[in-house]
Design a protein around this motif. Sequence first.
Motif, PDB file in Angstrom:
ATOM      1  N   PRO A 429       9.944 -17.603 -14.167  1.00 10.54           N
ATOM      2  CA  PRO A 429       9.528 -16.201 -14.014  1.00 10.54           C
ATOM      3  C   PRO A 429       8.674 -15.963 -12.772  1.00 10.54           C
ATOM      4  N   THR A 430       7.870 -16.961 -12.413  1.00  3.27           N
ATOM      5  CA  THR A 430       7.025 -16.812 -11.230  1.00  3.27           C
ATOM      6  C   THR A 430       7.864 -16.644  -9.961  1.00  3.27           C
ATOM      7  N   GLU A 431       8.972 -17.380  -9.875  1.00  2.00           N
ATOM      8  CA  GLU A 431       9.831 -17.270  -8.699  1.00  2.00           C
ATOM      9  C   GLU A 431      10.528 -15.918  -8.651  1.00  2.00           C
ATOM     10  N   ILE A 432      10.908 -15.382  -9.825  1.00  2.00           N
ATOM     11  CA  ILE A 432      11.488 -14.036  -9.842  1.00  2.00           C
ATOM     12  C   ILE A 432      10.459 -13.025  -9.375  1.00  2.00           C
ATOM     13  N   ASP A 433       9.218 -13.186  -9.843  1.00  2.00           N
ATOM     14  CA  ASP A 433       8.141 -12.307  -9.377  1.00  2.00           C
ATOM     15  C   ASP A 433       8.003 -12.374  -7.856  1.00  2.00           C
ATOM     16  N   GLN A 434       8.048 -13.589  -7.322  1.00  2.00           N
ATOM     17  CA  GLN A 434       7.867 -13.765  -5.884  1.00  2.00           C
ATOM     18  C   GLN A 434       8.986 -13.073  -5.108  1.00  2.00           C
ATOM     19  N   VAL A 435      10.237 -13.188  -5.571  1.00  2.00           N
ATOM     20  CA  VAL A 435      11.356 -12.519  -4.918  1.00  2.00           C
ATOM     21  C   VAL A 435      11.144 -11.012  -4.909  1.00  2.00           C
ATOM     22  N   LEU A 436      10.765 -10.458  -6.059  1.00  2.00           N
ATOM     23  CA  LEU A 436      10.563  -9.012  -6.150  1.00  2.00           C
ATOM     24  C   LEU A 436       9.395  -8.572  -5.270  1.00  2.00           C
ATOM     25  N   MET A 437       8.340  -9.383  -5.197  1.00  2.00           N
ATOM     26  CA  MET A 437       7.187  -9.040  -4.352  1.00  2.00           C
ATOM     27  C   MET A 437       7.587  -9.015  -2.871  1.00  2.00           C
ATOM     28  N   ASN A 438       8.340 -10.021  -2.438  1.00  2.00           N
ATOM     29  CA  ASN A 438       8.750 -10.077  -1.031  1.00  2.00           C
ATOM     30  C   ASN A 438       9.641  -8.895  -0.663  1.00  2.00           C
ATOM     31  N   LEU A 439      10.576  -8.572  -1.542  1.00  2.00           N
ATOM     32  CA  LEU A 439      11.439  -7.419  -1.289  1.00  2.00           C
ATOM     33  C   LEU A 439      10.632  -6.130  -1.274  1.00  2.00           C
ATOM     34  N   ALA A 440       9.650  -6.021  -2.171  1.00  2.00           N
ATOM     35  CA  ALA A 440       8.835  -4.808  -2.233  1.00  2.00           C
ATOM     36  C   ALA A 440       8.008  -4.626  -0.970  1.00  2.00           C
ATOM     37  N   VAL A 441       7.474  -5.721  -0.423  1.00  2.00           N
ATOM     38  CA  VAL A 441       6.679  -5.640   0.809  1.00  2.00           C
ATOM     39  C   VAL A 441       7.541  -5.142   1.963  1.00  2.00           C
ATOM     40  N   ASN A 442       8.754  -5.699   2.105  1.00  2.00           N
ATOM     41  CA  ASN A 442       9.652  -5.255   3.182  1.00  2.00           C
ATOM     42  C   ASN A 442      10.064  -3.806   2.992  1.00  2.00           C
ATOM     43  N   ALA A 443      10.320  -3.404   1.753  1.00  2.00           N
ATOM     44  CA  ALA A 443      10.697  -2.015   1.484  1.00  2.00           C
ATOM     45  C   ALA A 443       9.550  -1.062   1.808  1.00  2.00           C
ATOM     46  N   ARG A 444       8.352  -1.450   1.437  1.00  2.00           N
ATOM     47  CA  ARG A 444       7.178  -0.607   1.727  1.00  2.00           C
ATOM     48  C   ARG A 444       7.016  -0.396   3.226  1.00  2.00           C
ATOM     49  N   ASP A 445       7.181  -1.451   4.020  1.00  2.00           N
ATOM     50  CA  ASP A 445       7.009  -1.336   5.464  1.00  2.00           C
ATOM     51  C   ASP A 445       8.118  -0.501   6.103  1.00  2.00           C
ATOM     52  N   ALA A 446       9.274  -0.415   5.422  1.00  2.00           N
ATOM     53  CA  ALA A 446      10.386   0.372   5.959  1.00  2.00           C
ATOM     54  C   ALA A 446      10.300   1.842   5.559  1.00  2.00           C
ATOM     55  N   MET A 447       9.259   2.216   4.784  1.00  2.00           N
ATOM     56  CA  MET A 447       9.089   3.613   4.350  1.00  2.00           C
ATOM     57  C   MET A 447       7.689   4.094   4.710  1.00  2.00           C
ATOM     58  N   PRO A 448       7.399   4.239   5.997  1.00  2.00           N
ATOM     59  CA  PRO A 448       6.042   4.618   6.420  1.00  2.00           C
ATOM     60  C   PRO A 448       5.610   5.998   5.947  1.00  2.00           C
ATOM     61  N   VAL A 449       6.566   6.889   5.633  1.00  2.00           N
ATOM     62  CA  VAL A 449       6.203   8.241   5.169  1.00  2.00           C
ATOM     63  C   VAL A 449       6.559   8.432   3.703  1.00  2.00           C
ATOM     64  N   GLY A 450       6.774   7.344   2.987  1.00  2.00           N
ATOM     65  CA  GLY A 450       7.063   7.431   1.567  1.00  2.00           C
ATOM     66  C   GLY A 450       8.538   7.304   1.257  1.00  2.00           C
ATOM     67  N   GLY A 451       8.854   7.094  -0.027  1.00  2.00           N
ATOM     68  CA  GLY A 451      10.232   6.935  -0.447  1.00  2.00           C
ATOM     69  C   GLY A 451      10.287   6.401  -1.855  1.00  2.00           C
ATOM     70  N   THR A 452      11.415   5.797  -2.206  1.00  2.00           N
ATOM     71  CA  THR A 452      11.620   5.309  -3.571  1.00  2.00           C
ATOM     72  C   THR A 452      12.244   3.929  -3.548  1.00  2.00           C
ATOM     73  N   ILE A 453      11.711   3.069  -4.420  1.00  2.00           N
ATOM     74  CA  ILE A 453      12.285   1.746  -4.660  1.00  2.00           C
ATOM     75  C   ILE A 453      12.956   1.774  -6.023  1.00  2.00           C
ATOM     76  N   THR A 454      14.166   1.248  -6.093  1.00  2.00           N
ATOM     77  CA  THR A 454      14.895   1.208  -7.358  1.00  2.00           C
ATOM     78  C   THR A 454      15.319  -0.221  -7.668  1.00  2.00           C
ATOM     79  N   ILE A 455      14.961  -0.688  -8.875  1.00  2.00           N
ATOM     80  CA  ILE A 455      15.319  -2.039  -9.309  1.00  2.00           C
ATOM     81  C   ILE A 455      16.179  -1.909 -10.556  1.00  2.00           C
ATOM     82  N   ILE A 456      17.396  -2.468 -10.474  1.00  2.00           N
ATOM     83  CA  ILE A 456      18.367  -2.337 -11.566  1.00  2.00           C
ATOM     84  C   ILE A 456      18.785  -3.726 -12.028  1.00  2.00           C
ATOM     85  N   THR A 457      18.868  -3.918 -13.352  1.00  2.00           N
ATOM     86  CA  THR A 457      19.408  -5.166 -13.916  1.00  2.00           C
ATOM     87  C   THR A 457      20.680  -4.848 -14.690  1.00  2.00           C
ATOM     88  N   ARG A 458      21.688  -5.711 -14.528  1.00  2.00           N
ATOM     89  CA  ARG A 458      22.949  -5.546 -15.231  1.00  2.00           C
ATOM     90  C   ARG A 458      23.548  -6.921 -15.531  1.00  2.00           C
TER      91      ARG A 458
END
Length: 506
Positions: A429-458
């Motif tokens: 679970p820790t590694e899954i957390d780390q993957v999601l954290m890294n993706l979230a950091v990159n997404a945040r930096d790509a949205m300097p004026v705000g936006g939406t992150i969507t995480i879907i499991t299937r």
Amino acid sequence: MKPERDPLNPDRGGTIAKFPFVDLIDAYFEWNVGTEKTVFSPLLHKLTGYPVEEISNDPGFWREVVHPGDFAALNSIRNWALLGKIPIFETRLRVKTRNGPWAWHLVRCIVAERDDGGAPQRVSGVMFDITEQEELKLAVAETGTVLRQLHSITTSQGLPLQDRLHWILKTGCDHFGLPNGIISHIHDGQYDVLAVHTPSRDINVGDTFPLGMTFCSETLEFGGAVHFEDASKSRFKSHPCYRELGLATYIGIPFEVDDQVYGTLNFSGTDKRSRPYSANDIEILKLMGQWVGSVLTRHHMTHSLRETERRLQHVQRVQTVGRLVGGVAHDINNLLTAIIGFADLARQDVPRGSESRANLDECINSAKRGARITHRLLGFSQFQRSAPRRVKLDEVVGEAMKLVRQLVGGGIGVEFDLGAPETLVVADPTEIDQVLMNLAVNARDAMPVGGTITIITRAVDGKAVVTFSDTGTGMDPGIAERVFEPFFSTKNPGTGTGLGLPTVKN
């Protein structure tokens, strides 16, 4: 023995110096010092292209065809003959041939006849065409000059890249006698100016033009040196560079950086060139092109090494902070374990339903949440080894929900669509957390004026799929090809390690 009749002047008796190796001589002549008349052999026609009769009957002929810079050499023959101190005289001079080009001649003379007082009466001489030898000497001298200048540019300590390229261009302009020199980078149909040497201010470093607007498109297509002395008499007479910019002469060649064609080195001028580009000019251009490629290759290597060193130093600092964080998290985890243990013991002595029991329950739950956070910190800092186990995907991703929202901060929405509640995966679970954290950091930096992150499991075809998307600025195809490359980052220096997405991939 009867004296030989002079074959050059049959009306005059007497003897002349014999030439036993006539077949090895390009031409020979006899000058009568007293009458100032010179008689030439028919071979002179092959040497100069002029009929012998025309040369012999025109006293001013040599003044017209001898190069102005060689008049002194021509006069030195007369001075030598009159002084008579040296038995054999030799000089070199340039003669304009009938078809136009200048030819070098070696002239060697002897006094063939003197009067009773020792004064010269007749001078005999031979002429050799030494144009090839002189051109070779000139080519060697020119190449040596260019090599010395390039060596000086290369070995100059602390000379910036732009200055090196500028001085290479100046060396070429001086050699070819042309005012404009440009080093370009060709990519995606564009012509980027890397360096320029020109008296005009119409073009500057950093300017970009469509490749079709330059002569370099043909240079790249040919793959070697392209040159012309007069564009109006070449296949380039309708080219925009000639019609609009007035470039009448050009010489250019592609060069390579890291074993791939990178750009062109070219020189040009608005005045047509009076003399053709020589084979040695082409060799010097090739040499300069190789030199430009070598300079840029070393610059790229140096820049790459420095960038790698900077990133490694940054990673080392991050690792140091990680070890510090891991050590602190380890100590905090020990404290939380003690808090949970003692609180659980105290709770056993408190009646159910009482306010104190509720407070202790909240204390234990908060401590456990803190323990989970320190558990993740220990995983991030590599203090804890990977421990895969069977877990429900939605539960693990759901537990990371709060961490993701805290990480991206305000102004960015985080939406979770958990559609695989019964799907089991073998993972830490820790590694899954780390993957999601890294993706979230990159997404945040790509949205300097705000936006939406969507995480879907299937669950798709027996596989667990996690889809992470954002409404950020995105990336062009060139960057997309390199996102998983270690140390590659589009962030400002000091703000990224270039290891986030490679970690996600691994």
